[in-house]
Design an enzyme around this catalytic site. Structure first.
Site, PDB file in Angstrom:
ATOM      1  N   GLY A  18      43.353  45.843  44.617  1.00  0.00           N
ATOM      2  CA  GLY A  18      42.336  45.105  44.743  1.00  0.00           C
ATOM      3  C   GLY A  18      41.286  45.761  43.713  1.00  0.00           C
ATOM      4  O   GLY A  18      41.591  46.763  43.010  1.00  0.00           O
ATOM      5  N   CYS A  19      40.377  44.829  43.334  1.00  0.00           N
ATOM      6  CA  CYS A  19      39.375  45.155  42.120  1.00  0.00           C
ATOM      7  C   CYS A  19      38.660  46.689  42.442  1.00  0.00           C
ATOM      8  O   CYS A  19      38.601  47.517  41.729  1.00  0.00           O
ATOM      9  CB  CYS A  19      38.472  44.062  41.798  1.00  0.00           C
ATOM     10  SG  CYS A  19      37.773  43.339  43.491  1.00  0.00           S
ATOM     11  N   TYR A  20      37.854  46.353  43.425  1.00  0.00           N
ATOM     12  CA  TYR A  20      37.074  47.646  43.912  1.00  0.00           C
ATOM     13  C   TYR A  20      38.182  48.936  43.963  1.00  0.00           C
ATOM     14  O   TYR A  20      37.571  49.966  43.490  1.00  0.00           O
ATOM     15  CB  TYR A  20      36.529  47.434  45.261  1.00  0.00           C
ATOM     16  CG  TYR A  20      35.185  46.664  45.365  1.00  0.00           C
ATOM     17  CD1 TYR A  20      34.100  46.987  44.527  1.00  0.00           C
ATOM     18  CD2 TYR A  20      35.076  45.533  46.391  1.00  0.00           C
ATOM     19  CE1 TYR A  20      33.125  46.135  44.655  1.00  0.00           C
ATOM     20  CE2 TYR A  20      34.115  44.501  46.247  1.00  0.00           C
ATOM     21  CZ  TYR A  20      32.962  44.973  45.686  1.00  0.00           C
ATOM     22  OH  TYR A  20      31.726  44.372  45.296  1.00  0.00           O
ATOM     23  N   SER A  76      38.787  50.398  40.856  1.00  0.00           N
ATOM     24  CA  SER A  76      37.700  51.108  39.835  1.00  0.00           C
ATOM     25  C   SER A  76      37.459  52.348  40.836  1.00  0.00           C
ATOM     26  O   SER A  76      36.976  53.402  40.092  1.00  0.00           O
ATOM     27  CB  SER A  76      36.480  50.291  40.110  1.00  0.00           C
ATOM     28  OG  SER A  76      35.847  50.403  41.352  1.00  0.00           O
TER      29      SER A  76
END
EC number: 1.2.1.38
Lengths: 348, 348, 348, 348
Positions: C151-153, C156
């Site tokens: 996932g994107c979050y 990061s």
């Protein structure tokens, strides 16, 4: 003055929300009914937690719950086609209507039906419908029970052109209207092309020569000029929420800017919400944000003998709900700008 | 092919940074010198932590540190007035110059000096300066050592108008050019009017009929039409970083859109970076963001007998640094678009 | 190297479009099939006029038109729930899959089903699914035929925390992750809350403590620390298109910033797409826009004995499609970053 | 009530302009003097064409033109360091002062001088200066002639934390304050880092652990808790004009959200400009835009035993000029919120 009860049909869209905002600070209009099919049963504060004054009002459905007997005037913030049927019903019930849709703006039935692709089923009302641009039709509006609130682009274009056309200062054969509008003008119904990620950091033209607001602009410009006028109207989508900037190009033989300005000042000088800016000043959309003001900048291009008129309005306030409230004020006998304080927009 | 050393004079502004970005992925140009008075002594990575390829290069000052003997071509990304003096020095040193300023664009000295309020002190170079619009002047650019990189607005307007003017399809007496530009066009020097909070959520016209890019557009349009042309040019500031959308209005007797499109396809068909869009499609600035493409949409308004041409470019890439690189490629004998891969802009 | 045919299932969303963009400049992957139920039958150029390389490809429907026998690897850019079924079918056909949905990220079936409110019907595949974070799992990815793209979050957050957790430098009982994401992270399906006029000029937190990416972050952090870790994860919606900035707060006993930086440099030093910024420098989302880079800034707050790690990625590129391409490269035996040139983001 | 004359020192910055906006609709305060060194001699309407009420007022220079004898209260919208000297002069002239700078906020001279890098030359006034947060210090403000208007970040953070600290519901050893502010907070002096093209489409953290507003937050939180409190304060720049969203993380033993809410309702229930939102609702900055409201959302994360408090204010209105006007109202004996109508922000 006593309170007057009003209703908003279609509270869920941007024009409905803007009406809600403006009614929060109106001293005499009391919002008694707010309707929305999909929000029925909810309190205002559940869906609009920022609207303090009417937070406990429960949203109804106009079809299911009917009209409120105590309401004197309804604002119709619903799509064209739907509005005409509701207007009929409300007028028959002896109440007044400010219709924010296009249903009662065009005086030619065929033109309406061609551009809006719908049959007009309340044409009998057209004889009494007044085009709600207060700077031009205030006295008619005062005596009307059905006002057709102008479109946002037409408001910006007609206010820009009216004095010049009326006075014959410009060549009415050559009118180019290049408008740029903030995205609230596209409404609040979810569609891919108005998603944040489609509009942000982007800019484009759309509907060139084909925008539904063309016949409305031509109708009012023709009335101003006293002859049949054709315009070239193009529209662009701005990546901002509110604001229309319209740049109008017209041929003129009058190349003295003072003469042009005098013509505009004479027409608008006593109407406090249209501001003719000083020489060399061009309007910015932020100067009118959240207000009913229209700011006009005038430029002569000697080289090409063109008059350029730049007008700025807030499409949602002056171009829709704010103007609707001006009309409502006039219709019930209030001062035109009751509820609007001195213009002091958010800057920045 | 062997590497060729190049230099950027003026790395601190947006056109300098964009050149840096583009040189990062150019296969043969090697950035050997980057200059900036105020950044002298700093490494590229200290001020531009995102530019990996040249991160260790130390910024110099062209006045204090002089030219680099190993550099074959310099890009001048400095203000007009300054550029002409540097160009003279660099040409005298036997090197090539792509000047991104306005100093060598206008072929009439008086016109230059009137519009730019500065004396031209390198006018002898004008006889060899070539206007760097590759679609029109590629063969001259190839043989030049001094190329005047076109302005951003002129690039968008000239590419929009050239085929129609050349072919005589339009009435060249009536040209209205309504341009809207992203804010990078205003440069990177701190000024109140380009602060974030002044531009964001705002929109306005500026310099109507008075923009310095007017004579440049008129010069090239006149050359295309073979007669002296006057335009009405107006500019607006968009609250986005990159992108110019230019909407051109011209009278035409040719009301068949296919005829117009054929004229454009014939002119641009083999030039891959100008795209004539299909009927009914209008360009969006995001479609060309970060690229050297120009997208053109064509519309006929039958009612008013107008041709509307909408062009979209990235003002910083095609309108400045990308075009400078096209010119540099041609000047050193590379394929025009060396270093530019297939157009694949960030969407969104 | 020879060309390898790939397919994108779900071309109409933002991750599909981003894959299209990246494949345009990939030297060996050839897009042979692109699917979308609603766009079936259209050419790429009709819906994405900016994607030059594959403009003539006709979009198909994976259900109706089936898999392409010549394709070796599919990217699944469809919602969770749908992805698992397609993955099963494609794997059974002997092809490879990079799944951009959440369907194969969580190693605990119950956790998956609780958070995603759907039954997992392809759990047998989980034993071979690899979590596709190349900095950690590159060797496993190389040998896999099913990669669960993170996932994107989580990308990061995990890249921000991994070295510190692995080395035991921080107190893993007290981890607060405050993330802010651009709006592309919310997808392209029309919904009221992601309309332009809802997001622009606005900012808010959402899903505090309840975001579906929480268990994914906890899973990988727990693996890094070798113990069960609970985090507090909060998310905010940024009025920009691309970019996640994650600010992580953790208690630490190591108050020398150099020690912390050394730990990160040791871990990421040879992995060129994660950049540990110099002391005092904090990342900006624009520095990684359109790239697969992750930029990390490290700060010690002596007063409260906290380490603050700030990470910036492009949610759409590194957080989704770009990372998917890294994974695909590894899965077919290419160099990890084939098709990605040196990082040179659009600035501005 | 009679009119009271007021003056604004520093009309050219954003807080000065915001005061101008708010005074336009205040029923009793009359703007008699507006000063700015660089705008001296201009009429208000020349520089702020949108501020109708005071359009003819001529801007003066406080140094050259002196104080106006008829003015009872001055707003100081000038930088710290300058403000203290002006305050002294104005107080000596027997007038009242609301100082929007930081000069009289910190009760410890050494702390002030360390953080603001300037010697405090009016420390004698500190004994009578009142910290102007009306929810806490209204009664003191009423009797004061010098009010230190709180900083924008501190207003958002202190309103978020005060009830919980006062009541002892949270662990005051572990307070993390993650704030995000619109760009008006950075002022209107031209600097490269706040140019439109630097901020737009970007997001980043800055000054982590080092922001000058830290000691102000710690001072007031310590007073609330009755013990010395250290916070971790980090700040981020939002690409919007107005609005601060502050997300506070604190350890708590009270895991029942109702108990927490009750504590906040008890404290703020009768103070109409701080709104404690209902369970599950988180504030958006647009809900308070242009208003003096503060909206608070409360969340408990059971898993990590944290209370998360999200507060939203308009940094320019509640965080500066609006609060200054609340203070001024109290200081001259008006109702606290004279001039502020019911909260009805622009949406969108």
């Amino acid at each position: 003055m006593g309170k007057i009860n009003v209703g908003i049909v279609g509270i869920s869209g941007y024009t409905g929300i803007e009406l809600l905002r403006l009614l929060c600070t109106h001293p005499f209009f009391e919002l008694k009914q707010a309707t929305s099919r999909k929000l029925r049963g909810k309190k205002i504060k559940e869906v609009f937690p920022f609207a303090d004054k009417f937070s406990e009002l429960i949203i109804t459905d106009i079809e299911k719950d009917g009209l409120d007997a105590d309401i004197e005037l309804y604002f119709l913030a619903v799509p064209h086609g739907t509005a005409m049927k509701l207007a009929q019903k409300i007028i028959q019930a002896g109440k007044k209507v400010v219709d924010l849709s296009a249903d009662f703006r065009l005086k030619n039935k065929q033109v309406y039906e061609e551009w809006y692709k719908v049959k007009h089923v309340a044409w009998d009302l057209m004889s009494e419908a007044v085009y709600g641009l207060p700077e031009i039709y205030a006295s008619k509006i005062k005596n009307s029970r059905l006002v057709a609130n102008p479109g946002c682009y037409p408001t910006s274009a007609i206010l820009a052109l009216y004095p010049a056309l009326k006075s014959g200062l410009i060549d009415s054969n050559e009118i180019i209207i290049d408008s740029k509008s903030g995205t609230t003008g596209a409404g609040r119904s979810p569609k891919e092309n108005i998603l944040f990620c489609e509009v942000y950091d982007n800019f484009f033209a759309y509907n060139i020569g084909k925008h539904r607001h063309s016949p409305e602009i031509e109708q009012e410009c023709s009335l101003a000029a006293g002859r049949n006028i054709k315009i070239l109207f193009s529209t662009h989508l701005l990546p901002i929420n509110r604001g229309i900037l319209t740049t109008v190009y017209v041929k003129t033989k009058e190349l003295k800017i003072d003469k042009i300005r005098d013509c505009y000042l004479e027409f608008y000088g006593h109407k406090k919400w249209v501001k003719v800016l000083e020489d060399g000043v061009l309007p910015q959309v932020r100067w009118v944000r959240g207000t009913i003001s229209c700011a006009l900048g005038l430029v002569i291009d000697q080289k090409t003998e063109q008059l350029i008129i730049v007008s700025a309005i807030d499409n949602l306030c002056r171009g829709a709900s704010g103007q609707a409230l001006l009309n409502a004020n006039l219709m019930v006998g209030f001062e035109e700008d009751t509820g609007f304080s001195v213009s002091a927009p958010l800057i920045p």
